[in-house]
Motif scaffolding. Structure first.
Motif, PDB file in Angstrom:
ATOM      1  N   GLN A   1       3.556  36.449 -23.254  1.00 39.24           N
ATOM      2  CA  GLN A   1       4.750  36.261 -22.434  1.00 39.24           C
ATOM      3  C   GLN A   1       5.566  35.076 -22.940  1.00 39.24           C
ATOM      4  N   GLU A   2       4.899  34.013 -23.364  1.00 38.94           N
ATOM      5  CA  GLU A   2       5.597  32.857 -23.920  1.00 38.94           C
ATOM      6  C   GLU A   2       6.306  33.226 -25.221  1.00 38.94           C
ATOM      7  N   ILE A   3       5.654  34.014 -26.058  1.00 32.23           N
ATOM      8  CA  ILE A   3       6.257  34.479 -27.309  1.00 32.23           C
ATOM      9  C   ILE A   3       7.498  35.319 -26.995  1.00 32.23           C
ATOM     10  N   LEU A   4       7.385  36.189 -26.004  1.00 33.54           N
ATOM     11  CA  LEU A   4       8.508  37.034 -25.604  1.00 33.54           C
ATOM     12  C   LEU A   4       9.702  36.186 -25.170  1.00 33.54           C
ATOM     13  N   LEU A   5       9.471  35.221 -24.304  1.00 39.12           N
ATOM     14  CA  LEU A   5      10.571  34.382 -23.821  1.00 39.12           C
ATOM     15  C   LEU A   5      11.136  33.505 -24.931  1.00 39.12           C
ATOM     16  N   PHE A   6      10.276  32.966 -25.772  1.00 35.23           N
ATOM     17  CA  PHE A   6      10.742  32.161 -26.894  1.00 35.23           C
ATOM     18  C   PHE A   6      11.629  33.002 -27.816  1.00 35.23           C
ATOM     19  N   GLY A   7      11.156  34.196 -28.172  1.00 32.35           N
ATOM     20  CA  GLY A   7      11.940  35.075 -29.041  1.00 32.35           C
ATOM     21  C   GLY A   7      13.281  35.423 -28.427  1.00 32.35           C
ATOM     22  N   ALA A   8      13.293  35.710 -27.126  1.00 35.27           N
ATOM     23  CA  ALA A   8      14.535  36.065 -26.439  1.00 35.27           C
ATOM     24  C   ALA A   8      15.521  34.900 -26.441  1.00 35.27           C
ATOM     25  N   ILE A   9      15.026  33.697 -26.230  1.00 34.34           N
ATOM     26  CA  ILE A   9      15.907  32.522 -26.234  1.00 34.34           C
ATOM     27  C   ILE A   9      16.475  32.289 -27.625  1.00 34.34           C
ATOM     28  N   VAL A  10      15.669  32.450 -28.656  1.00 35.10           N
ATOM     29  CA  VAL A  10      16.169  32.298 -30.032  1.00 35.10           C
ATOM     30  C   VAL A  10      17.263  33.330 -30.296  1.00 35.10           C
ATOM     31  N   ILE A  11      17.026  34.568 -29.896  1.00 40.95           N
ATOM     32  CA  ILE A  11      18.027  35.617 -30.097  1.00 40.95           C
ATOM     33  C   ILE A  11      19.306  35.265 -29.335  1.00 40.95           C
ATOM     34  N   TYR A  12      19.179  34.920 -28.073  1.00 40.97           N
ATOM     35  CA  TYR A  12      20.332  34.596 -27.239  1.00 40.97           C
ATOM     36  C   TYR A  12      21.135  33.437 -27.838  1.00 40.97           C
ATOM     37  N   GLN A  13      20.448  32.356 -28.157  1.00 39.96           N
ATOM     38  CA  GLN A  13      21.154  31.188 -28.675  1.00 39.96           C
ATOM     39  C   GLN A  13      21.790  31.465 -30.043  1.00 39.96           C
ATOM     40  N   SER A  14      21.158  32.303 -30.844  1.00 38.75           N
ATOM     41  CA  SER A  14      21.725  32.658 -32.149  1.00 38.75           C
ATOM     42  C   SER A  14      23.007  33.469 -31.973  1.00 38.75           C
ATOM     43  N   VAL A  15      22.984  34.404 -31.045  1.00 35.24           N
ATOM     44  CA  VAL A  15      24.172  35.222 -30.780  1.00 35.24           C
ATOM     45  C   VAL A  15      25.294  34.340 -30.243  1.00 35.24           C
ATOM     46  N   VAL A  16      24.990  33.475 -29.296  1.00 35.21           N
ATOM     47  CA  VAL A  16      26.002  32.580 -28.724  1.00 35.21           C
ATOM     48  C   VAL A  16      26.550  31.637 -29.792  1.00 35.21           C
ATOM     49  N   ALA A  17      25.689  31.143 -30.674  1.00 38.61           N
ATOM     50  CA  ALA A  17      26.135  30.228 -31.724  1.00 38.61           C
ATOM     51  C   ALA A  17      27.168  30.884 -32.643  1.00 38.61           C
TER      52      ALA A  17
END
Length: 152
Positions: free
Chosen positions: A52-68
């Motif tokens: 679950q931690e890996i899932l949330l970490f991956g999602a945050i990386v994806i989100y922040q990369s898209v926003v960046a």
């Protein structure tokens, strides 16, 4: 297409500011409430705490990369998330063989190859570190691919 450079910059920031992870998660949750509900849904209770931690970490990386790269992203809707997840499971069902073989069709159909490569690398690395079970790799891949789809 979200670049590898952007993904690496986001990763470096998150790794060097681990104490800010709760704040980063809060900002993500506020901006994407339906996506957070999807990621923390009871269906994901089958994942271990590490998964679950890996899932949330991956999602945050994806989100922040898209926003960046793209700026503010419209909130994903429950309907869009469901539609993308269903389509992704259909693509997964087309593959056979190893994990890599089963996810290859995704790479052939996307403009976001670098984000998919990040997901694959994350899941393979975590499998090698024994923080991720083999059974969790495919559902985690589909879930994170769904995050990519609704954000891009």
């Amino acid at each position: 297409m979200i670049s590898e450079t952007t993904i690496e910059t986001v990763l470096a920031h998150l790794e060097s500011h681990q104490e800010d992870f709760a704040r980063e998660f809060g900002a993500f949750a506020e901006a994407q409430p339906d996506l957070i509900a999807y990621l923390t849904d009871e269906e994901n209770d089958a994942f271990t705490e590490d998964e679950q931690e890996i899932l949330l970490f991956g999602a945050i990386v994806i989100y922040q990369s898209v926003v960046a790269e793209k700026g503010a992203v419209a909130p994903a809707t429950e309907e869009a998330i469901s539609r993308c997840e269903e389509a992704n499971y259909a693509v997964l069902g087309e593959g056979a063989g190893t994990f890599h073989d089963r996810i290859t069709p995704f790479f052939e159909r996307t403009k976001e190859e670098d984000l998919l490569a990040f997901i694959e690398d994350l899941l393979v690395y975590e499998s090698e570190e024994d923080t991720l079970t083999k059974e969790a790799r495919e559902p985690l891949f589909v879930t994170l691919k769904t995050v990519v789809d609704v954000l891009t």
